[in-house]
Design a protein around this motif. Structure first.
Motif, mmCIF file in Angstrom:
data_model
loop_
_atom_site.group_PDB
_atom_site.id
_atom_site.type_symbol
_atom_site.label_atom_id
_atom_site.label_comp_id
_atom_site.label_asym_id
_atom_site.label_seq_id
_atom_site.Cartn_x
_atom_site.Cartn_y
_atom_site.Cartn_z
ATOM 1 N N MET A 151 60.335 -10.972 -16.292
ATOM 2 C CA MET A 151 59.457 -10.598 -15.181
ATOM 3 C C MET A 151 60.263 -9.823 -14.135
ATOM 4 S SD MET A 151 56.932 -12.998 -12.927
ATOM 5 C CE MET A 151 56.177 -13.623 -14.418
ATOM 6 N N ALA A 152 59.742 -8.671 -13.768
ATOM 7 C CA ALA A 152 60.449 -7.811 -12.826
ATOM 8 C C ALA A 152 60.314 -8.333 -11.400
ATOM 9 C CB ALA A 152 59.906 -6.388 -12.908
ATOM 10 N N PRO A 153 61.365 -8.239 -10.594
ATOM 11 C CA PRO A 153 61.263 -8.591 -9.179
ATOM 12 C C PRO A 153 60.733 -7.413 -8.373
ATOM 13 C CG PRO A 153 63.504 -7.970 -9.686
ATOM 14 C CD PRO A 153 62.733 -7.867 -10.973
ATOM 15 N N VAL A 154 60.242 -7.698 -7.188
ATOM 16 C CA VAL A 154 59.829 -6.618 -6.285
ATOM 17 C C VAL A 154 61.063 -5.878 -5.783
ATOM 18 C CG1 VAL A 154 57.714 -7.734 -5.500
ATOM 19 C CG2 VAL A 154 59.867 -8.196 -4.316
ATOM 20 N N GLU A 155 60.818 -4.698 -5.238
ATOM 21 C CA GLU A 155 61.905 -3.996 -4.548
ATOM 22 C C GLU A 155 62.382 -4.858 -3.390
ATOM 23 O OE1 GLU A 155 63.468 -1.336 -5.202
ATOM 24 O OE2 GLU A 155 62.228 -0.254 -6.660
ATOM 25 N N THR A 156 63.632 -4.687 -3.022
ATOM 26 C CA THR A 156 64.234 -5.512 -1.990
ATOM 27 C C THR A 156 63.607 -5.219 -0.626
ATOM 28 O OG1 THR A 156 66.274 -5.512 -3.243
ATOM 29 C CG2 THR A 156 66.404 -6.192 -0.937
ATOM 30 N N SER A 157 63.307 -6.284 0.108
ATOM 31 C CA SER A 157 62.693 -6.149 1.429
ATOM 32 C C SER A 157 63.757 -5.853 2.484
ATOM 33 C CB SER A 157 61.964 -7.451 1.788
ATOM 34 O OG SER A 157 61.485 -7.408 3.115
ATOM 35 N N SER A 158 63.339 -5.120 3.509
ATOM 36 C CA SER A 158 64.239 -4.849 4.636
ATOM 37 C C SER A 158 63.921 -5.743 5.831
ATOM 38 C CB SER A 158 64.121 -3.374 5.059
ATOM 39 O OG SER A 158 62.788 -3.064 5.426
ATOM 40 N N ARG A 159 62.970 -6.676 5.655
ATOM 41 C CA ARG A 159 62.608 -7.557 6.766
ATOM 42 C C ARG A 159 63.758 -8.505 7.098
ATOM 43 N NH1 ARG A 159 56.741 -9.173 7.589
ATOM 44 N NH2 ARG A 159 55.527 -7.385 6.875
ATOM 45 N N PRO A 160 63.959 -8.826 8.363
ATOM 46 C CA PRO A 160 65.048 -9.744 8.747
ATOM 47 C C PRO A 160 64.874 -11.099 8.061
ATOM 48 C CG PRO A 160 64.139 -8.641 10.679
ATOM 49 C CD PRO A 160 63.227 -8.304 9.541
ATOM 50 N N GLY A 161 65.966 -11.596 7.479
ATOM 51 C CA GLY A 161 65.964 -12.928 6.879
ATOM 52 C C GLY A 161 65.256 -13.032 5.545
ATOM 53 N N LEU A 162 64.865 -11.918 4.948
ATOM 54 C CA LEU A 162 64.137 -11.959 3.679
ATOM 55 C C LEU A 162 64.743 -10.971 2.682
ATOM 56 C CD1 LEU A 162 60.412 -12.074 4.852
ATOM 57 C CD2 LEU A 162 61.728 -13.958 3.859
ATOM 58 N N LEU A 163 64.803 -11.408 1.431
ATOM 59 C CA LEU A 163 65.225 -10.529 0.351
ATOM 60 C C LEU A 163 64.010 -9.997 -0.413
ATOM 61 C CD1 LEU A 163 67.936 -9.533 -0.793
ATOM 62 C CD2 LEU A 163 67.826 -11.392 -2.462
ATOM 63 N N GLU A 164 62.947 -10.781 -0.445
ATOM 64 C CA GLU A 164 61.723 -10.378 -1.139
ATOM 65 C C GLU A 164 60.520 -10.683 -0.250
ATOM 66 O OE1 GLU A 164 63.522 -11.302 -5.612
ATOM 67 O OE2 GLU A 164 61.632 -12.229 -5.004
ATOM 68 N N HIS A 165 59.500 -9.814 -0.344
ATOM 69 C CA HIS A 165 58.291 -9.990 0.466
ATOM 70 C C HIS A 165 57.126 -9.334 -0.272
ATOM 71 C CE1 HIS A 165 55.432 -9.353 3.808
ATOM 72 N NE2 HIS A 165 55.992 -10.441 4.320
ATOM 73 N N PRO A 166 55.902 -9.856 -0.124
ATOM 74 C CA PRO A 166 54.749 -9.287 -0.837
ATOM 75 C C PRO A 166 54.476 -7.821 -0.523
ATOM 76 C CG PRO A 166 54.215 -11.470 -0.007
ATOM 77 C CD PRO A 166 55.545 -11.112 0.572
ATOM 78 N N ASP A 167 54.871 -7.335 0.642
ATOM 79 C CA ASP A 167 54.588 -5.948 1.005
ATOM 80 C C ASP A 167 55.021 -4.976 -0.083
ATOM 81 O OD1 ASP A 167 53.450 -6.594 3.387
ATOM 82 O OD2 ASP A 167 55.135 -5.981 4.642
ATOM 83 N N GLU A 168 56.194 -5.202 -0.660
ATOM 84 C CA GLU A 168 56.727 -4.282 -1.660
ATOM 85 C C GLU A 168 55.899 -4.320 -2.952
ATOM 86 O OE1 GLU A 168 59.243 -4.161 1.456
ATOM 87 O OE2 GLU A 168 58.753 -6.039 0.432
ATOM 88 N N ALA A 169 55.386 -5.503 -3.307
ATOM 89 C CA ALA A 169 54.538 -5.595 -4.505
ATOM 90 C C ALA A 169 53.225 -4.845 -4.290
ATOM 91 C CB ALA A 169 54.269 -7.056 -4.843
ATOM 92 N N PHE A 170 52.595 -5.077 -3.137
ATOM 93 C CA PHE A 170 51.336 -4.389 -2.849
ATOM 94 C C PHE A 170 51.549 -2.874 -2.781
ATOM 95 C CE2 PHE A 170 50.279 -8.511 -0.438
ATOM 96 C CZ PHE A 170 49.723 -9.084 -1.570
ATOM 97 N N ALA A 171 52.657 -2.464 -2.181
ATOM 98 C CA ALA A 171 52.938 -1.028 -2.048
ATOM 99 C C ALA A 171 53.139 -0.378 -3.413
ATOM 100 C CB ALA A 171 54.178 -0.817 -1.179
ATOM 101 N N TYR A 172 53.793 -1.081 -4.338
ATOM 102 C CA TYR A 172 54.017 -0.530 -5.676
ATOM 103 C C TYR A 172 52.687 -0.236 -6.361
ATOM 104 C CZ TYR A 172 54.968 -0.409 -10.679
ATOM 105 O OH TYR A 172 54.990 -0.051 -12.022
ATOM 106 N N TYR A 173 51.812 -1.222 -6.400
ATOM 107 C CA TYR A 173 50.555 -1.028 -7.111
ATOM 108 C C TYR A 173 49.639 -0.038 -6.382
ATOM 109 C CZ TYR A 173 51.899 -4.755 -10.268
ATOM 110 O OH TYR A 173 52.557 -5.499 -11.203
ATOM 111 N N ARG A 174 49.643 -0.081 -5.069
ATOM 112 C CA ARG A 174 48.822 0.859 -4.307
ATOM 113 C C ARG A 174 49.279 2.304 -4.562
ATOM 114 N NH1 ARG A 174 49.876 -1.005 0.408
ATOM 115 N NH2 ARG A 174 48.186 -2.509 0.649
#
Length: 507
Positions: A151-174
């Motif tokens: 299973m592929a991970p999302v692109e790395t998040s730039s949000r403080p304190g986070l390595l992964e976040h749903p924004d990147e998953a939604f952005a990929y499919y959108r």
């Protein structure tokens, strides 16, 4: 460890630990010659050679002539000690009219044509490794109908304190034109492929054990205890009876992709040998050091001592959070009632591979199958219209609630089982893991090193996920179409070969 080396946590049919297949993933330049892992013949695997051919068990005494790399074996004069596990387990009979693949054709460069991703090319060395793993560790090849893709991970998040976040998953499919997705709770367990039959006659026709089989994502039997496997299969079969699944699909067998919990069922040795010692050592040492430095800072009022005391205290809190993280997924299992099986894909049934159905179809039928049986769990989920900002925000808040309460995270998938853009296959799923769960993957103090970890590359892992997904569906389509093992089993081996690729295992 001295007796068996690193093990997988599983126990085989002879009551012995299953050794981890380290040679399958070895990619070093140095040749490695080793022993203490009895094998019928000495063969090179990824630059490694086991020269233990079980002389004491009636096999042979083997040596390697170096640097000529010539293998020399002398047959044993007799059996000096009867082995607990046969040196060469007896081969199971093939069903008449269904010969296995020709191995000689699979250990050169292989090109497998798939409907969803075109040609998937596989190196002969990787296929040879897959054959070695399948023959030495996996269930009978006829029982390994399907292996789940990575299973592929999302692109790395730039949000403080986070390595992964749903924004990147939604952005990929959108960005790839997918109008809606489903967000599914990611269960913290072990991937399990459940092949269950309606009757003993169906099992005999398929050539699998009575009732079916439950396999790991690498094709091994999940349970060393056949009785526990049979009891869990009985629960799945009863669920299909209640839901009317057999008649609805006109089938006498089902293939399910699921998560089996607790994680400790399959990973107990990993918990005992790695996670628990790391957590115990970290909390003990940092606790003592933090207390000592706090006393020193109080006495001296030295700014440096105060800074060190604060640093050690912070590191101690990270270690304690790490302990809490892995313990959530560990509980004792004394019988089938202590297990939790959460199926999320109804992959195939008689004559059909169900990739033509959206995830709503899969989840609704599996929820009906689970019913009110506490052992069978439904997968919590929500569908999201990517053009609806409020729905996207609610899904993100749901992920935050899941991870804050100790959950691993969620998996974001297109609403359709297979999604394409201009004929090109899109990721079938992207995992979005929570910050506390990622402590288990990246280490107790990974949040202190986010700047470095954000440089991780996910492209290669994503390519593997697409190719494995395509191979898995191709193998299933060939099987349900009635093609022989020589046609569908290379796809299974292909997934196993790709799993041997050198990719960061933390992704």
């Amino acid at each position: 460890f001295a007796l068996f080396g690193e093990t997988t946590g599983e126990i085989d049919a002879y009551g012995l630990p299953v050794r981890a297949d380290w040679a399958a993933s070895y990619r070093g330049r140095a040749a490695v010659v080793y022993g203490h892992t009895p094998t019928p013949t000495a063969e090179w695997v990824n630059g490694t050679l086991c020269v233990d051919t079980g002389c004491v068990f009636g096999g042979a005494l083997t040596a390697l002539r170096w640097p000529e790399r010539e293998i020399v074996s002398v047959p044993a004069a007799r059996v000096y000690c009867e082995p607990v596990r046969p040196l060469a387990p007896p081969a199971l009979p093939q069903q008449a009219g269904d010969p296995p693949p020709d191995v000689s054709e699979l250990i050169t460069r292989v090109r497998l044509e798939t409907r969803f991703a075109g040609v998937v090319a596989l190196e002969g060395a990787s296929m040879a490794t897959a054959i070695e793993v399948m023959s030495r560790f996996a269930a009978h090849p006829k029982h390994v109908l399907y292996l789940p893709p990575t299973m592929a991970p999302v692109e790395t998040s730039s949000r403080p304190g986070l390595l992964e976040h749903p924004d990147e998953a939604f952005a990929y499919y959108r960005s790839h034109g997918v109008p809606s997705v489903v967000c599914e709770e990611k269960h913290m367990g072990s991937r399990a492929v459940v092949w269950v039959t309606r009757s003993a006659e169906a099992s005999e026709r398929l050539g699998i054990p009575p009732g079916g089989v439950i396999l790991t994502r690498r094709g091994r039997r999940f349970f060393p205890n056949p009785a526990l496997e049979a009891q869990l299969l009985d629960r799945v079969r009863a669920g299909a009876d209640r839901a009317g699944t057999w008649d609805e699909l006109a089938t006498d067998w089902l293939l399910l992709d699921a998560e089996l919990m607790p994680w400790s069922v399959k990973a107990q040795d990993l918990l005992v040998a790695q996670y628990a010692p790391v957590g115990a050592a970290a909390t003990a040492s940092l606790g003592a050091a933090a207390a000592a430095m706090a006393r020193a800072a109080e006495r001296a009022s030295d700014p440096l001592a105060i800074e060190l005391a604060a640093s050690l205290s912070g590191r101690l809190s990270h270690a304690e959070a790490y302990q809490r993280a892995w313990r959530r997924y560990n509980w004792p299992v004394e019988g089938v009632d202590d297990l939790r099986l959460a199926p999320f894909h109804l992959l195939a049934s008689e004559g059909r591979v169900h990739h033509d159905q959206g995830h709503a179809w899969h989840l609704s039928r599996l929820a009906a199958l689970a019913g009110d049986d506490p052992v069978l769990q439904t997968t919590r989920h929500r569908f999201v219209d990517l053009a609806d900002d409020e729905a996207v925000a609610q899904a993100t808040a749901w992920w935050e609630d899941l991870t804050a309460s100790g959950g691993e995270g969620m998996v974001v998938k297109p609403s359709t089982f297979v999604a394409r853009e201009r004929g090109r296959l899109l990721q079938p799923a992207l995992k979005v893991r929570g910050p506390e769960y990622l402590r288990i993957i990246y280490g107790p103090e990974y949040l202190l090193h986010l700047d470095r970890l954000r440089k991780r590359g996910v492209a290669r892992k994503r390519q593997l996920a697409l190719r494995e997904f395509a191979l898995g569906l191709e193998g299933l389509e060939r099987f349900v179409a009635g093609e022989g093992m020589a046609r569908w089993h290379p796809c299974v081996l292909g997934v196993l070969a790709l799993e041997a690729e050198d990719v960061d295992p933390r992704l």
